[in-house]
Design a protein around this motif. Structure first.
Motif, PDB file in Angstrom:
ATOM      1  N   LEU A 192       0.826  -1.212   0.000  1.00  0.00           N
ATOM      2  CA  LEU A 192       0.000   0.000   0.000  1.00  0.00           C
ATOM      3  C   LEU A 192       0.859   1.260   0.000  1.00  0.00           C
ATOM      4  O   LEU A 192       0.477   2.274  -0.604  1.00  0.00           O
ATOM      5  N   GLY A 193       2.022   1.203   0.649  1.00  0.00           N
ATOM      6  CA  GLY A 193       2.927   2.353   0.615  1.00  0.00           C
ATOM      7  C   GLY A 193       3.423   2.632  -0.797  1.00  0.00           C
ATOM      8  O   GLY A 193       3.429   3.783  -1.247  1.00  0.00           O
ATOM      9  N   ASP A 194       3.841   1.568  -1.485  1.00  0.00           N
ATOM     10  CA  ASP A 194       4.310   1.726  -2.869  1.00  0.00           C
ATOM     11  C   ASP A 194       3.180   2.190  -3.776  1.00  0.00           C
ATOM     12  O   ASP A 194       3.380   3.027  -4.661  1.00  0.00           O
ATOM     13  N   PHE A 195       1.993   1.638  -3.565  1.00  0.00           N
ATOM     14  CA  PHE A 195       0.842   2.037  -4.387  1.00  0.00           C
ATOM     15  C   PHE A 195       0.525   3.512  -4.175  1.00  0.00           C
ATOM     16  O   PHE A 195       0.235   4.237  -5.132  1.00  0.00           O
ATOM     17  N   GLY A 196       0.594   3.961  -2.934  1.00  0.00           N
ATOM     18  CA  GLY A 196       0.304   5.363  -2.656  1.00  0.00           C
ATOM     19  C   GLY A 196       1.264   6.310  -3.338  1.00  0.00           C
ATOM     20  O   GLY A 196       0.878   7.404  -3.765  1.00  0.00           O
ATOM     21  N   ARG A 197       2.527   5.896  -3.445  1.00  0.00           N
ATOM     22  CA  ARG A 197       3.495   6.746  -4.151  1.00  0.00           C
ATOM     23  C   ARG A 197       3.271   6.715  -5.656  1.00  0.00           C
ATOM     24  O   ARG A 197       3.491   7.717  -6.346  1.00  0.00           O
ATOM     25  N   GLU A 247      -3.226  10.108  -6.086  1.00  0.00           N
ATOM     26  CA  GLU A 247      -4.582  10.671  -6.086  1.00  0.00           C
ATOM     27  C   GLU A 247      -5.634   9.636  -5.713  1.00  0.00           C
ATOM     28  O   GLU A 247      -6.828   9.940  -5.717  1.00  0.00           O
ATOM     29  N   VAL A 248      -5.215   8.419  -5.409  1.00  0.00           N
ATOM     30  CA  VAL A 248      -6.168   7.379  -5.011  1.00  0.00           C
ATOM     31  C   VAL A 248      -6.168   7.261  -3.487  1.00  0.00           C
ATOM     32  O   VAL A 248      -5.124   7.086  -2.867  1.00  0.00           O
ATOM     33  N   GLN A 249      -7.346   7.362  -2.896  1.00  0.00           N
ATOM     34  CA  GLN A 249      -7.503   7.228  -1.451  1.00  0.00           C
ATOM     35  C   GLN A 249      -8.004   5.822  -1.138  1.00  0.00           C
ATOM     36  O   GLN A 249      -8.932   5.324  -1.775  1.00  0.00           O
TER      37      GLN A 249
END
Length: 284
Positions: A112-117, A121-123
């Motif tokens: 989830l950390g990698d995805f957030g980076r 813009e996705v919450q």
């Protein structure tokens, strides 16, 4: 030695391999033959070794060339992925992700950390519940994506990976030698619990549940204190506990399958991106 290699040189190198020669590679890349040859010479000079050896009319990779080709393809693939990612409009939206606490605590933080980076813009709204409850939530459209343990009654979903179940005990504690065996278990209906109790029954080992917790933290607290032993996925075992098993009189446990479900109405780009990202990062 420092390597600052222009990706254009690597692309020419890979094209020569794929197209069987400098002339065909130059044509494919819209280069002159002399320019393609110069790329190869420059790359060989930077690596300090030849990439090809000629056998008749054929170009064969040298040992250095074989190693370099693998890295070249990886670098070019990442470059192409970066370009494709930046060329797309930004993905926006909210995704309701459901998963048991066990996976949220150990498998998903880095993902989830990698995805957030990658998709700022996705919450993500994270819902931690038992697998059977999450499947009901999917059916009601209350969450978009669920990463769960496949239950015998579950149909559909897509396999992500397998997890081996193991017994854990506290460091320095002789908990496995007590009778009845004290257990810290997830609530009734959880597959880990069912498999553990079935195994103990078949082995003729008496047991008693002394701690019940819906969270992995609660199970670990009971185990680390020497209060009980528990069952977890091997990927979640930390240095605070020790894996135990047949040598301590405990039955060997089976593996379980992790699967992804997506709600039928969850069709946004944000949902698809998260689903694909989890599947790619966790696939074993």
């Amino acid at each position: 030695m420092r390597y600052d290699i222009d990706p254009a040189l690597l692309r020419t190198f890979a094209a020569v391999v794929d197209h069987g020669g400098v002339t065909a590679a130059a044509r494919h890349l819209a280069l002159t033959q002399s320019a393609a040859s110069q790329h190869l010479r420059k790359l060989e000079a930077q690596l300090g070794s030849g990439l090809f050896e000629r056998q008749g009319r054929r170009l064969l990779l040298t040992p250095t060339g074989e190693v370099a080709l693998g890295y070249a393809r990886g670098i070019l693939r990442m470059q192409d992925e970066l370009k494709a990612r930046l060329d797309r409009p930004p993905v926006v939206g909210t995704v309701r992700l459901g998963t048991p606490d066990l996976y949220a605590a150990h498998l998903l933080p880095k993902v989830l950390g990698d995805f957030g980076r990658a998709f700022p813009e996705v919450q993500i709204e994270l819902h931690c519940r038992l697998s059977q409850v999450l499947l009901e939530d999917i059916g009601r459209g209350e969450i978009d994506v669920a990463l769960v343990t496949r239950q015998p009654y579950m149909a559909g979903g897509s396999r992500v990976r397998d997890e081996q179940l193991v017994w854990i005990s506290g460091l320095g504690h002789d908990t496995t030698q007590r009778s009845p065996l004290p257990l810290a278990m997830l609530p009734a209906g959880n597959l880990y619990r069912t498999m553990a109790l079935d195994g103990l029954e078949r082995a003729g080992r008496s047991w008693k549940i002394v701690c019940e917790s819906a969270s992995l933290g609660g199970l670990y607290a009971a185990v680390m204190s020497g209060l009980a032993v528990s069952v977890v996925a091997r990927s979640t075992v930390t240095s605070d506990v020790v894996e135990v098993g047949p040598a301590q009189g405990l039955p060997r446990l089976p593996g379980v399958e992790l699967i992804l479900y997506r709600a039928p109405a969850a069709t946004s780009d944000a949902v698809r991106c998260l689903e694909d990202y989890i599947r790619r990062k966790l696939r074993a």
